[in-house]
Write an enzyme that holds these catalytic residues in place. Structure first.
Site, PDB file in Angstrom:
ATOM      1  N   ASP A  41       0.813  -1.223   0.000  1.00  0.00           N
ATOM      2  CA  ASP A  41       0.000   0.000   0.000  1.00  0.00           C
ATOM      3  C   ASP A  41       0.843   1.268   0.000  1.00  0.00           C
ATOM      4  OD1 ASP A  41      -2.234  -1.671   0.154  1.00  0.00           O
ATOM      5  OD2 ASP A  41      -2.073  -1.754   2.341  1.00  0.00           O
ATOM      6  N   LYS A  91       1.842   1.994  -5.169  1.00  0.00           N
ATOM      7  CA  LYS A  91       2.382   1.415  -6.410  1.00  0.00           C
ATOM      8  C   LYS A  91       1.469   1.710  -7.586  1.00  0.00           C
ATOM      9  CE  LYS A  91       2.387  -2.611  -4.363  1.00  0.00           C
ATOM     10  NZ  LYS A  91       2.129  -2.262  -2.941  1.00  0.00           N
ATOM     11  N   GLY A 148      -4.573  -4.333  -3.662  1.00  0.00           N
ATOM     12  CA  GLY A 148      -5.573  -3.280  -3.826  1.00  0.00           C
ATOM     13  C   GLY A 148      -4.846  -1.998  -4.162  1.00  0.00           C
ATOM     14  N   HIS A 149      -5.027  -1.541  -5.386  1.00  0.00           N
ATOM     15  CA  HIS A 149      -4.339  -0.326  -5.824  1.00  0.00           C
ATOM     16  C   HIS A 149      -5.375   0.743  -6.133  1.00  0.00           C
ATOM     17  CE1 HIS A 149      -0.971  -2.975  -6.156  1.00  0.00           C
ATOM     18  NE2 HIS A 149      -1.480  -3.639  -7.177  1.00  0.00           N
ATOM     19  N   GLN A 160       1.789  -6.473  -3.515  1.00  0.00           N
ATOM     20  CA  GLN A 160       2.343  -6.608  -2.162  1.00  0.00           C
ATOM     21  C   GLN A 160       3.680  -5.861  -2.049  1.00  0.00           C
ATOM     22  OE1 GLN A 160       1.065  -9.719  -3.745  1.00  0.00           O
ATOM     23  NE2 GLN A 160      -0.789  -8.702  -3.057  1.00  0.00           N
TER      24      GLN A 160
HETATM   25  P1  GDP Z   1      -0.706   0.228  -3.594  1.00  0.00           P
HETATM   26  O1  GDP Z   1      -1.346  -1.017  -3.097  1.00  0.00           O
HETATM   27  O2  GDP Z   1       0.769   0.257  -3.356  1.00  0.00           O
HETATM   28  O3  GDP Z   1      -1.056   0.541  -5.021  1.00  0.00           O
HETATM   29  O4  GDP Z   1      -1.296   1.420  -2.696  1.00  0.00           O
HETATM   30  P2  GDP Z   1      -2.829   1.644  -2.257  1.00  0.00           P
HETATM   31  O5  GDP Z   1      -3.570   2.166  -3.431  1.00  0.00           O
HETATM   32  O6  GDP Z   1      -3.347   0.454  -1.556  1.00  0.00           O
HETATM   33  O7  GDP Z   1      -2.659   2.764  -1.142  1.00  0.00           O
HETATM   34  C1  GDP Z   1      -2.066   3.989  -1.409  1.00  0.00           C
HETATM   35  C2  GDP Z   1      -3.088   5.102  -1.145  1.00  0.00           C
HETATM   36  O8  GDP Z   1      -2.404   6.345  -1.090  1.00  0.00           O
HETATM   37  C3  GDP Z   1      -4.128   5.287  -2.240  1.00  0.00           C
HETATM   38  O9  GDP Z   1      -5.330   5.644  -1.641  1.00  0.00           O
HETATM   39  C4  GDP Z   1      -3.571   6.426  -3.099  1.00  0.00           C
HETATM   40  O10 GDP Z   1      -4.580   7.166  -3.753  1.00  0.00           O
HETATM   41  C5  GDP Z   1      -2.909   7.251  -2.057  1.00  0.00           C
HETATM   42  N1  GDP Z   1      -1.724   8.022  -2.504  1.00  0.00           N
HETATM   43  C6  GDP Z   1      -0.739   7.634  -3.361  1.00  0.00           C
HETATM   44  N2  GDP Z   1       0.219   8.572  -3.422  1.00  0.00           N
HETATM   45  C7  GDP Z   1      -0.151   9.574  -2.577  1.00  0.00           C
HETATM   46  C8  GDP Z   1       0.446  10.798  -2.157  1.00  0.00           C
HETATM   47  O11 GDP Z   1       1.532  11.177  -2.592  1.00  0.00           O
HETATM   48  N3  GDP Z   1      -0.248  11.541  -1.244  1.00  0.00           N
HETATM   49  C9  GDP Z   1      -1.455  11.153  -0.725  1.00  0.00           C
HETATM   50  N4  GDP Z   1      -2.054  11.922   0.173  1.00  0.00           N
HETATM   51  N5  GDP Z   1      -2.029   9.989  -1.083  1.00  0.00           N
HETATM   52  C10 GDP Z   1      -1.388   9.208  -1.982  1.00  0.00           C
HETATM   53  P1  IMO Z   2      -0.923  -4.271  -2.242  1.00  0.00           P
HETATM   54  O1  IMO Z   2      -0.526  -4.817  -3.579  1.00  0.00           O
HETATM   55  C1  IMO Z   2      -0.956  -4.804   2.094  1.00  0.00           C
HETATM   56  C2  IMO Z   2      -1.063  -8.939   3.576  1.00  0.00           C
HETATM   57  C3  IMO Z   2      -2.315  -9.365   4.302  1.00  0.00           C
HETATM   58  C4  IMO Z   2      -1.721 -10.390   5.267  1.00  0.00           C
HETATM   59  C5  IMO Z   2      -0.632 -11.054   4.433  1.00  0.00           C
HETATM   60  C6  IMO Z   2      -1.030 -12.371   3.788  1.00  0.00           C
HETATM   61  O2  IMO Z   2      -2.193  -3.504  -2.237  1.00  0.00           O
HETATM   62  O3  IMO Z   2       0.219  -3.563  -1.587  1.00  0.00           O
HETATM   63  P2  IMO Z   2      -2.616 -12.989   1.735  1.00  0.00           P
HETATM   64  O4  IMO Z   2      -4.085 -12.758   1.534  1.00  0.00           O
HETATM   65  O5  IMO Z   2      -1.757 -12.386   0.693  1.00  0.00           O
HETATM   66  O6  IMO Z   2      -2.284 -14.419   1.973  1.00  0.00           O
HETATM   67  O7  IMO Z   2      -2.296 -12.219   3.131  1.00  0.00           O
HETATM   68  O8  IMO Z   2      -0.288 -10.114   3.419  1.00  0.00           O
HETATM   69  N1  IMO Z   2      -1.290  -8.375   2.219  1.00  0.00           N
HETATM   70  C7  IMO Z   2      -1.212  -7.071   1.929  1.00  0.00           C
HETATM   71  N2  IMO Z   2      -1.004  -5.994   2.717  1.00  0.00           N
HETATM   72  N3  IMO Z   2      -1.078  -4.631   0.757  1.00  0.00           N
HETATM   73  C8  IMO Z   2      -1.267  -5.696  -0.055  1.00  0.00           C
HETATM   74  O9  IMO Z   2      -1.267  -5.608  -1.392  1.00  0.00           O
HETATM   75  C9  IMO Z   2      -1.372  -6.984   0.529  1.00  0.00           C
HETATM   76  N4  IMO Z   2      -1.571  -8.221   0.026  1.00  0.00           N
HETATM   77  C10 IMO Z   2      -1.508  -9.058   1.066  1.00  0.00           C
HETATM   78  O10 IMO Z   2      -2.910  -8.295   4.988  1.00  0.00           O
HETATM   79  O11 IMO Z   2      -1.079  -9.727   6.341  1.00  0.00           O
HETATM   80 MG    MG Z   3      -2.794  -1.624  -1.763  1.00  0.00          MG
END
Ligand code: GDP
Ligand code: IMO
Ligand code: MG
Length: 428
Positions: A13, A16, A40-41, A223
């Protein structure tokens, strides 16, 4: 610049999806090489917000060919659900290619994920419950179902029979669940076969040919390094290789093809699920980061655990992945803090560790040694060059860069597509 890999540098998270989206206008192929719909992106484009799970984030950009490679595990119902939802919003999904060798998540994998977690009780991993672990376990155990099996009913039936032979004993006798029939699984999978057929390809060959033509390929890791099954905080990890090496095995390209490795880090740290997290905060600072950064899971909605930046983890990530550039996201979230602590080393029972301790037990009770940096109060969301940032924000970035093992080439200052300060071209 033919091939770049994006990887998570912490526990996921990091942003990416946004980083992929940032580069998508310059790439020809975007490839998901590990994980499944545990990812989850969130990508924010203007007023539109997209949440992607199984599909690579680059699918949102016109002209890019999205690829789901062999290293991914696919829940086919989720796949079509996501494709339909994106189509309904006007996204062109017609170019998607899927590897014939990718493994399939079935009903029994999802069930086993959930019941196993329940049985682990307080030792549970906190998985996303999407069947990821059991599907990779079957792959390694050589009783998995691959996408190509859907096109040979005879083989599919034999494989499902072999898998269920063992699993039904487990489900019924250990977990007290009902047995799953071969027919229900086979019928369900076959119902998708004809819709899938046109998307299925020898994706390793397609990518090889693209690279030979000098086209640009972006490998998007799900991840993160600290969740990698080999290099993360095992057993509190996911079940795939989320590190840059995973792009080679997970997509079928040679490691010497990879030119850039882009590590995504937050300006602080978060983690979802169980496992060690030395800089985790349990006070109002943690609450501040969670609230200001909207730190709630994109996939499960769980509140994310929050803590300060951890430099030894960044250095570790830089080494394990061969990071050439970091993108630091969410610097804007730190605005308003008077002082910002950064973990520079750990204390384990009175001994200082500048790098991650070898023993996981030591890491579990490592306490951070902090260095504090002065904060800033100016709104930075409109900054577009490094000089636009307040002096203390610049100093924070430069101090972290010096500790983290690779240059920080871009800095996120807000969720939107253009809320970014670029210091160095990520693909050059
Ligand atoms: P990922 O799994 O690595 O793709 O990241 P997620 O989407 O799960 O979580 C990142 C969150 O941060 C999302 O809600 C993005 O919209 C938000 N985000 C990304 N870059 C920035 C930033 O520079 N500033 C802020 N405030 N939010 C950001
Ligand atoms: P993105 O791509 C954050 C965590 C789960 C759990 C562990 C194992 O959005 O960064 P799983 O269901 O993969 O067997 O769970 O990994 N986990 C993540 N945490 N971001 C993710 O993906 C994750 N994908 C799995 O919370 O601790
Ligand atoms: Mg994510």
């Amino acid at each position: 610049m033919p091939a770049a890999v994006i990887i998570g540098a912490q526990w996921g998270d990091e942003g990416k999806g946004k980083a992929t989206d940032l580069l998508a206008g310059r790439i020809d192929y975007v490839v998901k090489f590990n994980g499944g719909n545990n990812a989850g992106h969130t990508v924010v484009i203007g007023d539109e917000k997209y949440a992607l799970h199984l599909l690579p984030s680059g699918i949102l950009t016109d002209g890019v060919t999205p690829v789901i490679a062999n290293g991914v595990v696919i829940d086919i119902e989720v796949l079509f659900g996501e494709l339909e939802a994106l189509s309904a919003r006007g996204v062109d999904v017609s170019k998607l290619l899927i590897s014939a060798n990718a493994h399939v998540i079935t009903h029994y994998h999802r069930t086993l994920d959930k019941v196993t977690e329940r049985f682990l009780g307080k030792r549970q991993i906190g998985t996303t419950g999407r069947g990821i672990g059991p599907t990779y376990a079957d792959k390694i155990n050589r009783v998995g179902i691959r996408i190509q099996d859907l096109f040979d009913e005879n083989i599919l039936r034999q494989k499902v029979e072999a898998a269920l032979d063992q699993k039904n004993h487990l489900l019924v006798k250990v977990f007290n669940r009902r047995a799953i029939t071969v027919d229900e699984i086979v019928d369900d999978l076959l119902s998708y076969a004809e819709r899938l057929r046109p998307m299925v390809a020898d994706t390793a060959l397609v990518l090889h040919e693209a690279l030979e033509r000098g086209e640009t390929v972006l490998f998007e890791g799900g991840q993160a390094t600290m969740l990698d099954v080999d290099h993360g905080t095992y057993p509190f990890v996911t079940s795939s290789n989320a590190t840059s090496g995973g792009a080679a095995t997970g997509a079928g390209i040679g490691p010497n093809r990879i030119d850039r490795v882009i590590g995504i880090v937050k300006a602080y740290t978060t983690r979802v699920g169980a496992g060690p997290f030395p800089t985790e905060l349990f006070d109002e600072s943690g609450e501040f980061l969670r609230k200001t950064g909207f730190e709630f899971g994109t996939t499960t909605g769980r509140p994310r655990r929050c803590g300060w930046y951890d430099a030894p983890i960044a250095r570790y990530t830089a080494r394990i992945n061969g990071v050439t550039d970091f993108v630091m996201t969410k610097l804007d979230v730190l605005t308003g803090l008077e002082r910002i602590p950064v973990c520079v080393a750990y204390d384990v029972d009175g001994e200082r560790f500048d790098e991650l301790p070898v023993s996981q037990s030591d890491f579990h009770h490592a306490t951070p040694i902090y260095e504090e940096f002065p904060g800033w109060s100016e709104d930075i969301t409109g900054a577009r060059t490094f000089q636009d940032l307040p002096e203390n924000a610049q100093k924070y970035v430069l101090a972290i860069e010096a500790m983290s093992g690779a240059r920080i080439s871009a800095i996120g200052v807000g969720p939107g597509r253009d809320a970014i300060v670029v210091r160095h071209d990520l693909l050059d």
